[in-house]
Write an enzyme that holds these catalytic residues in place. Structure first.
Site, PDB file in Angstrom:
ATOM      1  N   SER A   1      13.083   0.846  -8.129  1.00 14.35           N
ATOM      2  CA  SER A   1      12.310   1.609  -7.148  1.00 14.35           C
ATOM      3  C   SER A   1      11.799   0.697  -6.048  1.00 14.35           C
ATOM      4  O   SER A   1      11.596  -0.509  -6.252  1.00 14.35           O
ATOM      5  CB  SER A   1      11.118   2.298  -7.821  1.00 14.35           C
ATOM      6  OG  SER A   1      10.073   1.365  -8.077  1.00 14.35           O
ATOM      7  N   ASP A   2      11.583   1.275  -4.865  1.00 15.31           N
ATOM      8  CA  ASP A   2      10.810   0.561  -3.857  1.00 15.31           C
ATOM      9  C   ASP A   2       9.385   0.435  -4.394  1.00 15.31           C
ATOM     10  O   ASP A   2       8.996   1.116  -5.344  1.00 15.31           O
ATOM     11  CB  ASP A   2      10.835   1.315  -2.525  1.00 15.31           C
ATOM     12  CG  ASP A   2      10.584   0.398  -1.336  1.00 15.31           C
ATOM     13  OD1 ASP A   2      10.021  -0.698  -1.529  1.00 15.31           O
ATOM     14  OD2 ASP A   2      10.945   0.778  -0.202  1.00 15.31           O
ATOM     15  N   TRP A   3       8.604  -0.441  -3.793  1.00 19.32           N
ATOM     16  CA  TRP A   3       7.289  -0.771  -4.338  1.00 19.32           C
ATOM     17  C   TRP A   3       6.366   0.462  -4.283  1.00 19.32           C
ATOM     18  O   TRP A   3       6.100   0.999  -3.224  1.00 19.32           O
ATOM     19  CB  TRP A   3       6.712  -1.949  -3.573  1.00 19.32           C
ATOM     20  CG  TRP A   3       7.138  -3.274  -4.148  1.00 19.32           C
ATOM     21  CD1 TRP A   3       6.310  -4.333  -4.439  1.00 19.32           C
ATOM     22  CD2 TRP A   3       8.454  -3.709  -4.553  1.00 19.32           C
ATOM     23  NE1 TRP A   3       7.030  -5.371  -4.989  1.00 19.32           N
ATOM     24  CE2 TRP A   3       8.336  -5.028  -5.070  1.00 19.32           C
ATOM     25  CE3 TRP A   3       9.710  -3.117  -4.538  1.00 19.32           C
ATOM     26  CZ2 TRP A   3       9.424  -5.744  -5.561  1.00 19.32           C
ATOM     27  CZ3 TRP A   3      10.802  -3.823  -5.022  1.00 19.32           C
ATOM     28  CH2 TRP A   3      10.663  -5.121  -5.528  1.00 19.32           C
ATOM     29  N   TRP A   4       5.921   0.905  -5.447  1.00 20.12           N
ATOM     30  CA  TRP A   4       5.165   2.144  -5.631  1.00 20.12           C
ATOM     31  C   TRP A   4       5.978   3.367  -5.182  1.00 20.12           C
ATOM     32  O   TRP A   4       5.417   4.377  -4.788  1.00 20.12           O
ATOM     33  CB  TRP A   4       3.816   2.091  -4.905  1.00 20.12           C
ATOM     34  CG  TRP A   4       2.913   1.049  -5.479  1.00 20.12           C
ATOM     35  CD1 TRP A   4       2.238   1.094  -6.656  1.00 20.12           C
ATOM     36  CD2 TRP A   4       2.607  -0.225  -4.896  1.00 20.12           C
ATOM     37  NE1 TRP A   4       1.529  -0.071  -6.858  1.00 20.12           N
ATOM     38  CE2 TRP A   4       1.747  -0.905  -5.782  1.00 20.12           C
ATOM     39  CE3 TRP A   4       2.984  -0.852  -3.707  1.00 20.12           C
ATOM     40  CZ2 TRP A   4       1.252  -2.174  -5.514  1.00 20.12           C
ATOM     41  CZ3 TRP A   4       2.492  -2.115  -3.452  1.00 20.12           C
ATOM     42  CH2 TRP A   4       1.638  -2.760  -4.342  1.00 20.12           C
ATOM     43  N   GLY A   5       7.295   3.252  -5.288  1.00 19.64           N
ATOM     44  CA  GLY A   5       8.160   4.364  -4.924  1.00 19.64           C
ATOM     45  C   GLY A   5       8.552   5.235  -6.097  1.00 19.64           C
ATOM     46  O   GLY A   5       9.307   6.191  -5.924  1.00 19.64           O
TER      47      GLY A   5
END
Length: 699
Positions: free
Chosen positions: A225-229
């Protein structure tokens, strides 16, 4: 490794498995992302570092290369491969296993805040540059993580906005570069985007993650995932997301040098909101353990995620005892940074003003011309060991150089605080002084720029501040006026008819001034070509309507379909300011003979190319296809091949470009990829609008 991988997975407890599928804080404090490994069973940790424009190891320095759009403007996949190799070696020097890049999202709107991090509006050019970069990174035993999968084309409302896009448009425009990364470059990891696609967050998108990426294309590495995605536990785990990043609370993760921000500092209408941080440390932490124990997620699904992680670790040699070779800020990397900046420079116009003569007196003018333009704001920011401003670069070459700021400096967006105060040089900024300097010089060189950043899209495509007024005033007074644009993409040029030459240098990185002097004085040909269409105004693009950008009610409509970039300009008969593929040279090339012949797999285009000028130069031969036989609406022309060639004065060569039958295919939502059988058209030229030869071919 398969049998070893199975035994390692079998040895892990559920708690240990959970620890390997979400991130944690790097104990060394350098990595952007960190997976802790498991010492008990012998699984090493995995480190990830930002890297589209250079390695951003926290608190460290590295080579600041030109922006991705500048690299793409070279139209040189071999140069991309050299860049990727250097990037991989610098990541290895800091002990990093994964470079978070390249970004291969399509430049859909000229307002995009991260356009400088991406390559092009065209999927073919994007794919070729992306594949070259990935191959280079991974040649250094470092993994590339291609991003942001998929349809991540704006910063405004990026955590919630849904790209409402047809399957055909996804397949023909937004997915091809990711597919090439998997099938051609064997990319080792993929990062999901924040946005939704047709209502589903990408971290939860089973069809695009499991069916397309892993199923159709055979991707066998981890999807991260993207960061906090990550937006769910069960849905994401079942959809095909393998690792959640960063796996820690926002406050614990932000580096000390990050700007102090909170939700009040980034309101929604500014397009810079913070991510929707969950009320748990990680969805793939305790909530996932509970879901497994409740029978909502089978433990075998977690085992597959670990196997994908182990595949990546094995591929980059993390199970070996041998240390990887790495190097930082070498003379070779400094030369490469300069070479990319030079080869990515696009000469948009030249009415005999360039190249400059060594004896010319020069008035250098511009609000930020005494600082190198390293890049835009956000996660791609790099801190270089050395940098050269236009003022410093021209001072090394010019016999007589004066400098005037003209107007106050343009503020530079940054997510990180390097400890320096924002400079305020407004007091010495005077248009009158700039005009006086221009009148006294043989040539005025004006360096103008925009300011683009992650988290926020550009409000318009005008040069910020009073730069347009400055250019007009100087052009009215100077004997010769050269404008150098350092921008993230297209800008309006109301003064275009009043100046003698315009160069687009994008964000040139640490070698900014050195590269600029090299081109201005003719030591090298400005060999770049536009990877995006320059319209006359933002209204020329398909995203001028609010529903198309930035969207309404958390949805953005991709109603233009496959007609993106130059495809849209052609379809709507809009005359661009400068077309896709455009770029001038200091020399002249003739296309003496152009032929198309049939081959076993398709066609071969042959161009007898001759440099009839008096200096060495570079030409980019471009081949477009028109799928005239398709039963669906298709673009008037689409890039299907290109070749970049450098020739000395008087030299000639035959350039060959191979086309496959699949280059004439379109995506049918019922039958999949379908070749348009019948009579189609091949166009050969210098740009999408400068066509030198046209042929009908039977496919």
């Amino acid at each position: 490794m398969e049998s070893d991988s199975k035994s390692l997975v079998d040895e892990l407890t559920l708690e240990e498995t959970i620890e390997l599928i979400h991130g944690s804080l790097d104990p060394d404090g350098k990595a952007t992302g960190y997976v802790p490994g498991n010492e008990r069973v012998g699984i090493p940790p995995l480190t990830m570092v930002d890297g589209p424009l250079g390695v951003r190891a926290l608190g460290e320095q590295a080579t600041a290369f030109p922006s991705s759009i500048a690299l793409a403007a070279s139209w040189n996949p071999d140069l991309a491969r050299r860049f990727g190799t250097a990037l991989g070696r610098e990541a290895a020097a800091y002990g990093q296993d994964v470079v978070l890049g390249p970004g291969v999202n399509i430049i859909r709107t000229p307002n995009g805040g991260r356009n400088f991090e991406y390559y092009s509006e065209d999927p073919r050019l994007t794919a070729r540059m992306g594949v070259g970069t990935i191959e280079g990174i991974q040649s250094a035993d470092v993994a590339a993580m291609v991003k942001h999968y998929v349809a991540n084309n704006q910063e405004t409302n990026r955590y919630e906005v849904s790209a409402e896009v047809s399957e055909r448009t996804l397949r023909e425009i937004y997915l091809p570069a990711f597919r090439a990364a998997v099938e051609e470059a064997d990319v080792l990891s993929v990062m999901t985007a924040y946005n939704r696609v047709n209502g589903v967050h990408m971290s939860d998108h089973e069809r695009l993650l499991s069916d397309v990426l892993k199923g159709e294309w055979g991707f066998d590495g981890p999807v991260v995932s993207d960061w906090w995605g990550t937006r769910s536990t069960v849905d994401a785990a079942l959809a095909g997301l393998d690792i959640e990043m960063p796996g820690v609370e926002l406050e614990a993760y932000l580096p000390d040098e990050a700007s102090d921000i909170d939700e009040g500092d980034a309101p929604d209408d500014e397009g810079g909101e913070l991510p929707p941080v969950p009320d748990v440390s990680a969805y793939f932490g305790e909530p996932l353990r509970e879901a497994v124990e409740a029978g909502e997620v089978d433990e075998s699904i977690l085992d597959e995620k670990i196997e994908r992680l182990l595949t990546l670790l094995e591929s980059v040699g993390r199970f070996d005892d041998d240390a990887r070779d790495g190097e930082l800020d070498t003379p070779e990397h400094r030369r490469l940074a300069r070479d990319i900046a030079v080869e990515g420079t696009v000469m948009l116009t030249n009415d005999g003003a360039l190249p400059l003569d060594d004896s010319d007196s020069i008035a250098l003018i511009g609000p930020n011309a005494d600082a190198a333009k390293l890049g835009g704001g956000g996660s791609s920011e790099v801190t270089p060991v050395t940098e050269t401003s236009p003022r410093e670069g021209l001072a090394e070459r010019a016999a007589d150089l004066t400098f005037e700021r003209g107007v106050p400096p343009i503020a530079e967006s940054s997510f990180f605080d390097d400890g320096d105060e924002q400079r305020d040089d407004s007091a010495d900024a005077s248009i009158d002084d700039a005009v006086a300097a221009a009148e006294a010089a043989d040539c005025a060189v004006i360096v103008a720029q925009d300011d683009a950043t992650e988290f926020k899209d550009r409000d318009d495509i005008e040069l910020p501040g009073e730069q347009n007024d400055l250019v007009s005033a100087v052009a009215d007074a100077a004997e010769r006026t050269v404008v150098v644009l350092r921008t993230s993409g297209p800008v309006e040029m109301p003064w275009l008819e009043d100046v003698d030459a315009v160069l687009e240098t994008w964000y040139p990185g640490q070698a900014d001034g050195e590269a600029l002097a090299t081109v201005l004085f003719g030591d090298a040909d400005p060999s770049g070509r536009l990877p995006v269409t320059f319209g006359r105004a933002a209204a020329d693009y398909p995203t001028a309507d609010e529903a198309a950008f930035p969207g309404v009610d958390d949805a953005v409509r991709y109603d233009e379909g496959v007609f993106v970039g130059y495809r849209y300009f052609d379809d709507r008969d809009v005359e661009p300011l400068f077309p896709f593929g455009h770029g001038l040279s200091y020399t002249t090339f003739e296309y003496d003979d152009v032929t198309v012949s049939e081959t076993t797999d398709g066609f071969e285009v042959a161009v007898d190319l001759r440099n009839v000028g008096d200096r060495t130069g570079t030409e980019v031969v471009q081949v477009y296809a028109r799928r005239s036989a398709a039963p669906v609406a298709c673009p008037d022309r689409e890039l299907v091949g290109f070749e970049t060639v450098s020739l000395e004065a008087g030299a000639e060569t035959t350039v060959t470009i191979s086309l496959e039958r699949d280059d004439f295919a379109y995506y049918d939502e019922s039958d999949g990829w379908t070749v348009a059988e019948g009579t189609n058209t091949v166009l050969v030229g210098r740009s999408s609008r400068d066509v030198r030869a046209t042929f009908d071919v039977d496919v």
